[in-house]
Design a protein around this motif. Sequence first.
Motif, PDB file in Angstrom:
ATOM      1  N   GLY A   1     -13.504   7.984 -18.359  1.00 57.24           N
ATOM      2  CA  GLY A   1     -13.159   6.710 -18.961  1.00 57.24           C
ATOM      3  C   GLY A   1     -14.057   5.586 -18.474  1.00 57.24           C
ATOM      4  N   GLU A   2     -14.260   4.604 -19.351  1.00 58.90           N
ATOM      5  CA  GLU A   2     -14.975   3.363 -19.016  1.00 58.90           C
ATOM      6  C   GLU A   2     -14.006   2.219 -19.256  1.00 58.90           C
ATOM      7  N   TYR A   3     -13.907   1.290 -18.298  1.00 59.34           N
ATOM      8  CA  TYR A   3     -12.857   0.279 -18.369  1.00 59.34           C
ATOM      9  C   TYR A   3     -13.197  -0.898 -17.467  1.00 59.34           C
ATOM     10  N   GLN A   4     -12.345  -1.902 -17.488  1.00 57.85           N
ATOM     11  CA  GLN A   4     -12.511  -3.077 -16.633  1.00 57.85           C
ATOM     12  C   GLN A   4     -11.945  -2.815 -15.250  1.00 57.85           C
ATOM     13  N   ASN A   5     -12.710  -3.204 -14.220  1.00 60.78           N
ATOM     14  CA  ASN A   5     -12.235  -3.119 -12.833  1.00 60.78           C
ATOM     15  C   ASN A   5     -10.899  -3.852 -12.727  1.00 60.78           C
ATOM     16  N   GLY A   6      -9.857  -3.152 -12.290  1.00 61.59           N
ATOM     17  CA  GLY A   6      -8.498  -3.702 -12.320  1.00 61.59           C
ATOM     18  C   GLY A   6      -8.244  -4.798 -11.309  1.00 61.59           C
ATOM     19  N   LYS A   7      -7.331  -5.687 -11.667  1.00 62.10           N
ATOM     20  CA  LYS A   7      -6.904  -6.747 -10.760  1.00 62.10           C
ATOM     21  C   LYS A   7      -5.803  -6.243  -9.837  1.00 62.10           C
ATOM     22  N   GLN A   8      -5.632  -6.960  -8.721  1.00 61.27           N
ATOM     23  CA  GLN A   8      -4.519  -6.670  -7.816  1.00 61.27           C
ATOM     24  C   GLN A   8      -3.397  -7.657  -8.056  1.00 61.27           C
ATOM     25  N   SER A   9      -2.161  -7.172  -7.990  1.00 59.74           N
ATOM     26  CA  SER A   9      -1.008  -8.061  -8.149  1.00 59.74           C
ATOM     27  C   SER A   9       0.016  -7.751  -7.081  1.00 59.74           C
ATOM     28  N   ILE A  10       0.853  -8.725  -6.769  1.00 57.37           N
ATOM     29  CA  ILE A  10       1.879  -8.546  -5.754  1.00 57.37           C
ATOM     30  C   ILE A  10       3.251  -8.516  -6.419  1.00 57.37           C
TER      31      ILE A  10
END
Length: 280
Positions: A271-280
């Motif tokens: 897969g090719e995708y956007q580097n994911g964000k971190q959430s709390i």
Amino acid sequence: MKKIAIQGIIGSFHDIAAHRFFENEEIELICCDTFEQVFEEMKKDNNVLGMIAIENTIAGSLLHNYELLRDSQMTIIGEHKLRISHSIMCLPEDDWADITEVHSHPVALMQCREFLKKHAELKSVENDDTAGSAEMISRKQMRGHAAICSKFAAPLYGMKVLEEGIETNKHNFTRFLILSDPWRSDELRRKQESNKASIVFTLPHAEGSLSQVLSIFSFYKINLTKIQSLPIIGREWEYQFYVDVVFNDYLRFHQSIDAITPLTREFKVLGEYQNGKQSI
């Protein structure tokens, strides 16, 4: 409305991660007992997306999920990194003095090891799911039992939170992958240009074969964020390599792929995708 198959029930960390990734979108969850069932739901209906945990900063990689992903032929279209914070909760009528057992998923129990050491009088019981433990205690009205799960599960199942943030390491994140049928991946992938990819390949059992691949990535300025090897059953001392890379130049990434493909066997872009964000 998007249909998302997850492992676990409402209030689980998969549920939280799905709502964080698809924020401001209307989604319907399909709750599954196992990760195998997640992939089964996707195969039954190609409109169903999947969300699976793939690694945790403390517990490490979920190796079986790599195998399920590879064998499923599904495509990664995104990722989300969720801060995992555990709470201990019980029935409203109970309090600390009443609790004799604590239920949760074995990984959650491991992540709360120091807390459980301080409460050595509590018997730890392994269950299949974190939020599922709270649901079971509530449904069966199991007095004297507590669950370790997300605090968000407490109001869903009428439980009382005794203490929040009981995990040993506060830098506890789980990375989740969002999966789709490959025929729908382009329409479902986020509009931003991809800057991360996951690939899998095998290598000939020859000296320097892995270093050659890594040297090509270095030449094209492709940053490896993870490399995971898994043995190939029935082929002694041969391994599959699962690699995550991030890149700033999409064309240069594909040039690197063209360069390493002849050096590998069974090469596949997962897969090719956007580097994911971190959430709390």
